[in-house]
Design an enzyme around this catalytic site. Sequence first.
Site, PDB file in Angstrom:
ATOM      1  N   GLY A  86       0.813  -1.218   0.000  1.00  0.00           N
ATOM      2  CA  GLY A  86       0.000   0.000   0.000  1.00  0.00           C
ATOM      3  C   GLY A  86       0.840   1.259   0.000  1.00  0.00           C
ATOM      4  O   GLY A  86       1.657   1.471   0.902  1.00  0.00           O
ATOM      5  N   GLY A  96      -0.394   4.390   0.116  1.00  0.00           N
ATOM      6  CA  GLY A  96      -1.227   5.524   0.548  1.00  0.00           C
ATOM      7  C   GLY A  96      -0.462   6.343   1.579  1.00  0.00           C
ATOM      8  O   GLY A  96       0.772   6.326   1.623  1.00  0.00           O
ATOM      9  N   PHE A  97      -1.192   7.036   2.447  1.00  0.00           N
ATOM     10  CA  PHE A  97      -0.544   7.922   3.419  1.00  0.00           C
ATOM     11  C   PHE A  97       0.398   7.153   4.357  1.00  0.00           C
ATOM     12  O   PHE A  97       1.510   7.591   4.622  1.00  0.00           O
ATOM     13  CB  PHE A  97      -1.597   8.659   4.248  1.00  0.00           C
ATOM     14  CG  PHE A  97      -2.244   9.785   3.498  1.00  0.00           C
ATOM     15  CD1 PHE A  97      -1.579  10.979   3.290  1.00  0.00           C
ATOM     16  CD2 PHE A  97      -3.526   9.653   2.988  1.00  0.00           C
ATOM     17  CE1 PHE A  97      -2.155  12.021   2.598  1.00  0.00           C
ATOM     18  CE2 PHE A  97      -4.124  10.695   2.289  1.00  0.00           C
ATOM     19  CZ  PHE A  97      -3.443  11.880   2.091  1.00  0.00           C
ATOM     20  N   GLY A  98      -0.067   5.998   4.848  1.00  0.00           N
ATOM     21  CA  GLY A  98       0.738   5.250   5.819  1.00  0.00           C
ATOM     22  C   GLY A  98       1.948   4.596   5.166  1.00  0.00           C
ATOM     23  O   GLY A  98       3.082   4.752   5.637  1.00  0.00           O
ATOM     24  N   VAL A 126      -2.060  -7.487  -4.110  1.00  0.00           N
ATOM     25  CA  VAL A 126      -1.789  -8.525  -3.108  1.00  0.00           C
ATOM     26  C   VAL A 126      -3.083  -9.272  -2.807  1.00  0.00           C
ATOM     27  O   VAL A 126      -4.145  -8.668  -2.620  1.00  0.00           O
ATOM     28  CB  VAL A 126      -1.193  -7.879  -1.834  1.00  0.00           C
ATOM     29  CG1 VAL A 126      -1.087  -8.901  -0.710  1.00  0.00           C
ATOM     30  CG2 VAL A 126       0.175  -7.289  -2.136  1.00  0.00           C
ATOM     31  N   GLU A 155     -18.772  17.920   2.209  1.00  0.00           N
ATOM     32  CA  GLU A 155     -17.949  18.558   1.173  1.00  0.00           C
ATOM     33  C   GLU A 155     -18.569  18.378  -0.209  1.00  0.00           C
ATOM     34  O   GLU A 155     -18.625  19.322  -1.008  1.00  0.00           O
ATOM     35  CB  GLU A 155     -16.525  17.978   1.212  1.00  0.00           C
ATOM     36  CG  GLU A 155     -15.739  18.504   2.406  1.00  0.00           C
ATOM     37  CD  GLU A 155     -14.475  17.719   2.744  1.00  0.00           C
ATOM     38  OE1 GLU A 155     -13.787  18.116   3.687  1.00  0.00           O
ATOM     39  OE2 GLU A 155     -14.185  16.700   2.075  1.00  0.00           O
ATOM     40  N   ASP A 186      -5.801   3.021   8.013  1.00  0.00           N
ATOM     41  CA  ASP A 186      -7.223   2.676   8.021  1.00  0.00           C
ATOM     42  C   ASP A 186      -7.485   1.190   8.202  1.00  0.00           C
ATOM     43  O   ASP A 186      -8.605   0.784   8.516  1.00  0.00           O
ATOM     44  CB  ASP A 186      -7.871   3.114   6.698  1.00  0.00           C
ATOM     45  CG  ASP A 186      -8.152   4.606   6.661  1.00  0.00           C
ATOM     46  OD1 ASP A 186      -7.767   5.305   7.622  1.00  0.00           O
ATOM     47  OD2 ASP A 186      -8.765   5.068   5.677  1.00  0.00           O
ATOM     48  N   ALA A 212      -5.772  10.682   7.767  1.00  0.00           N
ATOM     49  CA  ALA A 212      -4.444  10.648   7.170  1.00  0.00           C
ATOM     50  C   ALA A 212      -3.335  10.810   8.218  1.00  0.00           C
ATOM     51  O   ALA A 212      -2.291  10.150   8.143  1.00  0.00           O
ATOM     52  CB  ALA A 212      -4.344  11.744   6.110  1.00  0.00           C
ATOM     53  N   GLN A 213      -3.558  11.689   9.207  1.00  0.00           N
ATOM     54  CA  GLN A 213      -2.524  11.947  10.216  1.00  0.00           C
ATOM     55  C   GLN A 213      -2.175  10.687  10.996  1.00  0.00           C
ATOM     56  O   GLN A 213      -1.017  10.439  11.316  1.00  0.00           O
ATOM     57  CB  GLN A 213      -3.010  13.033  11.191  1.00  0.00           C
ATOM     58  CG  GLN A 213      -2.753  14.438  10.706  1.00  0.00           C
ATOM     59  CD  GLN A 213      -1.264  14.722  10.523  1.00  0.00           C
ATOM     60  OE1 GLN A 213      -0.409  14.191  11.232  1.00  0.00           O
ATOM     61  NE2 GLN A 213      -0.956  15.538   9.541  1.00  0.00           N
TER      62      GLN A 213
HETATM   63  C1  LIG Z   1     -13.166  10.996   0.119  1.00  0.00           C
HETATM   64  C2  LIG Z   1     -12.247  10.963   1.314  1.00  0.00           C
HETATM   65  C3  LIG Z   1     -11.956  12.137   2.002  1.00  0.00           C
HETATM   66  C4  LIG Z   1     -11.101  12.121   3.093  1.00  0.00           C
HETATM   67  N1  LIG Z   1     -10.824  13.297   3.736  1.00  0.00           N
HETATM   68  C5  LIG Z   1      -9.937  13.296   4.740  1.00  0.00           C
HETATM   69  C6  LIG Z   1      -9.542  14.527   5.358  1.00  0.00           C
HETATM   70  O1  LIG Z   1     -10.037  15.589   5.001  1.00  0.00           O
HETATM   71  N2  LIG Z   1      -8.614  14.471   6.355  1.00  0.00           N
HETATM   72  C7  LIG Z   1      -8.054  13.284   6.768  1.00  0.00           C
HETATM   73  O2  LIG Z   1      -7.195  13.291   7.641  1.00  0.00           O
HETATM   74  N3  LIG Z   1      -8.411  12.133   6.218  1.00  0.00           N
HETATM   75  C8  LIG Z   1      -9.325  12.096   5.208  1.00  0.00           C
HETATM   76  N4  LIG Z   1      -9.684  10.914   4.633  1.00  0.00           N
HETATM   77  C9  LIG Z   1      -9.148   9.667   5.199  1.00  0.00           C
HETATM   78  C10 LIG Z   1      -7.729   9.412   4.752  1.00  0.00           C
HETATM   79  O3  LIG Z   1      -7.604   9.589   3.362  1.00  0.00           O
HETATM   80  C11 LIG Z   1      -7.340   8.000   5.175  1.00  0.00           C
HETATM   81  O4  LIG Z   1      -7.429   7.916   6.572  1.00  0.00           O
HETATM   82  C12 LIG Z   1      -5.928   7.654   4.729  1.00  0.00           C
HETATM   83  O5  LIG Z   1      -5.857   7.644   3.323  1.00  0.00           O
HETATM   84  C13 LIG Z   1      -5.511   6.306   5.283  1.00  0.00           C
HETATM   85  O6  LIG Z   1      -4.230   6.021   4.823  1.00  0.00           O
HETATM   86  P1  LIG Z   1      -3.803   4.510   4.574  1.00  0.00           P
HETATM   87  O7  LIG Z   1      -2.350   4.537   4.216  1.00  0.00           O
HETATM   88  O8  LIG Z   1      -4.232   3.659   5.695  1.00  0.00           O
HETATM   89  O9  LIG Z   1      -4.678   4.047   3.324  1.00  0.00           O
HETATM   90  P2  LIG Z   1      -4.802   4.680   1.876  1.00  0.00           P
HETATM   91  O10 LIG Z   1      -4.276   6.042   1.834  1.00  0.00           O
HETATM   92  O11 LIG Z   1      -6.214   4.443   1.483  1.00  0.00           O
HETATM   93  O12 LIG Z   1      -3.848   3.774   0.991  1.00  0.00           O
HETATM   94  C14 LIG Z   1      -4.086   2.418   0.778  1.00  0.00           C
HETATM   95  C15 LIG Z   1      -3.236   1.987  -0.411  1.00  0.00           C
HETATM   96  O13 LIG Z   1      -3.229   0.566  -0.467  1.00  0.00           O
HETATM   97  C16 LIG Z   1      -3.403   0.148  -1.804  1.00  0.00           C
HETATM   98  N5  LIG Z   1      -3.999  -1.189  -1.766  1.00  0.00           N
HETATM   99  C17 LIG Z   1      -5.187  -1.537  -1.211  1.00  0.00           C
HETATM  100  N6  LIG Z   1      -5.392  -2.854  -1.346  1.00  0.00           N
HETATM  101  C18 LIG Z   1      -4.319  -3.349  -2.004  1.00  0.00           C
HETATM  102  C19 LIG Z   1      -3.957  -4.658  -2.444  1.00  0.00           C
HETATM  103  N7  LIG Z   1      -4.731  -5.718  -2.245  1.00  0.00           N
HETATM  104  N8  LIG Z   1      -2.784  -4.802  -3.105  1.00  0.00           N
HETATM  105  C20 LIG Z   1      -1.977  -3.739  -3.338  1.00  0.00           C
HETATM  106  N9  LIG Z   1      -2.267  -2.488  -2.936  1.00  0.00           N
HETATM  107  C21 LIG Z   1      -3.423  -2.301  -2.272  1.00  0.00           C
HETATM  108  C22 LIG Z   1      -4.310   1.202  -2.405  1.00  0.00           C
HETATM  109  O14 LIG Z   1      -4.190   1.243  -3.815  1.00  0.00           O
HETATM  110  C23 LIG Z   1      -3.807   2.478  -1.731  1.00  0.00           C
HETATM  111  O15 LIG Z   1      -2.784   3.094  -2.482  1.00  0.00           O
HETATM  112  C24 LIG Z   1     -10.530  10.897   3.532  1.00  0.00           C
HETATM  113  C25 LIG Z   1     -10.819   9.715   2.850  1.00  0.00           C
HETATM  114  C26 LIG Z   1     -11.667   9.744   1.738  1.00  0.00           C
HETATM  115  C27 LIG Z   1     -11.970   8.461   1.004  1.00  0.00           C
END
Ligand SMILES: Cc1cc2nc3c(=O)[nH]c(=O)nc-3n(C[C@H](O)[C@H](O)[C@H](O)COP(=O)(O)OP(=O)(O)OC[C@H]3O[C@@H](n4cnc5c(N)ncnc54)[C@H](O)[C@@H]3O)c2cc1C
Length: 430
Positions: free
Chosen positions: A12, A14-16, A80, A176, A305, A320-321
């Site tokens: 993944g 994403g943010f984390g 994955v 929003e 998440d 995200a934080q």
């Molecule tokens: C519409 C929306 C608005 C938001 N607004 C806010 C906000 O204003 N402020 C805030 O703090 N938070 C906000 N959030 C929440 C924030 O975006 C999440 O908490 C944050 O993205 C979590 O980070 P993460 O790294 O856990 O997951 P994510 O950032 O979701 O990243 C997960 C990654 O894993 C990858 N992935 C998933 N499954 C697989 C797999 N099987 N194989 C390979 N790769 C995979 C995905 O492609 C993705 O790149 C918002 C979320 C959404 C959907």
Amino acid sequence: MSKKIPLVVIIGGGFGGLAAAKRLKHSPVRVLLIDRSNHHVFQPLLYQVATSVLTSAQIASPIRSLLAEQANASVMLGNVTGIETASKQVIVNVSDMLGRRIGYDYLIVATGATHSYFGHEEFAAFAPGLKNLSDAESLRNQILEAFEKAEIEEDPDRRRALMTFVMVGAGPTGVEMASAIAVMAHTTLRKDFRRIDPKSAHIVLAEMGSRPLATFSEELSESARRRLVWLGIDMRLRQAVQTIDDDGVVIGDERIRAKTVVWTAGVAASPAGKWLDCEMDRTGRVRIQRDLTIPGHPEIFVIGDTASLDQDDRPLPGVAQVAMQQGKYVAKSIHRKITGHTQLPPFRYFDKGNLAVVGKNFAILQSAGVQLSGFVAWLGWAFIHIRFLAENSLRFSVFLQWVWTYFTGKRVARLIIRERTNGLEHSRFH
Ligand SMILES: Cc1cc2nc3c(=O)[nH]c(=O)nc-3n(C[C@H](O)[C@H](O)[C@H](O)COP(=O)(O)OP(=O)(O)OC[C@H]3O[C@@H](n4cnc5c(N)ncnc54)[C@H](O)[C@@H]3O)c2cc1C
């Protein structure tokens, strides 16, 4: 004989996951980041892609380019599908090679979350959610197309249904989306149609709870509610959505005919808990320990998440934080394990505050005892969102775009892009 350099696999980007990968830049490890998409998305601005303010390329960056300068990191585009904890292997579908196995010394699972329809999967066909760029572009098409179809519709009931937009769930995304559609109808589209008045669009925000933006204080949530009403949004509080179908929604006991319904209510974790066969909470998030590992596996970390962790008897929010702070923590923790330093103290989330925007010039902000609503909070919201975009080029581009849109009301990404068959662009839109 030279010592083998440990391999940290991150699932993944994403943010984390990205925060962890970057933090490992100077550690004596190899990093392999696997993601099923080739880009990192700034999810908090997805609603602006869905409402034509920004383009996809303004809120996303190729993961490969974000890690290009980091010699110890490589990136793999792959989906994955499982984890074998006993043999320390990740199972991944890469291109046309299914079930490829990749060994790891340390594993960071950061696969995020998806929509949850609370057991009503049948709603998904009529009420898409907003989680990635393709959701945002498809919603943008649907919203713009609704106005186009309304312009040529003779039947007043059908025209009304086309110009009715329902958001289910008044959390940040619902608020929003609803306010951005309202601003678009009142400013951007104001003069563009001849037979319909975009200002008459009916925007409904339905919420089962008693107030919008319930994670904020009652005072801030009330000021957001007043702003939503001022924007002409039809708030339906304390009313559960009973049905969503081809014709619209039933809220409480009232049917509202609507051709665009957006699911902004619930999230469910990725299937990582099933892959790891470990304890999960009721939304499927993996219950982790205070060092962010899972029980019995000091080499497996789950963050963001996809993870469930209580702090001061309350679960950490899916924001995200949290994901970024956890990503940095696990990177530091792995570094210490490898370099033989003492272990880190348990993870503790530092809450920098909470922000939500309600249309133009208005946001609410809650941070360390400070509560703000209105224009100053909106400026803070804009500054923080620009600051946290992944690259300088995006910061610059979004800043210029916002200034342009602020003063002209114009939205550049007002494009309906569909597959073309029989000479016409077609959609799934009904
Ligand atoms: C519409 C929306 C608005 C938001 N607004 C806010 C906000 O204003 N402020 C805030 O703090 N938070 C906000 N959030 C929440 C924030 O975006 C999440 O908490 C944050 O993205 C979590 O980070 P993460 O790294 O856990 O997951 P994510 O950032 O979701 O990243 C997960 C990654 O894993 C990858 N992935 C998933 N499954 C697989 C797999 N099987 N194989 C390979 N790769 C995979 C995905 O492609 C993705 O790149 C918002 C979320 C959404 C959907």
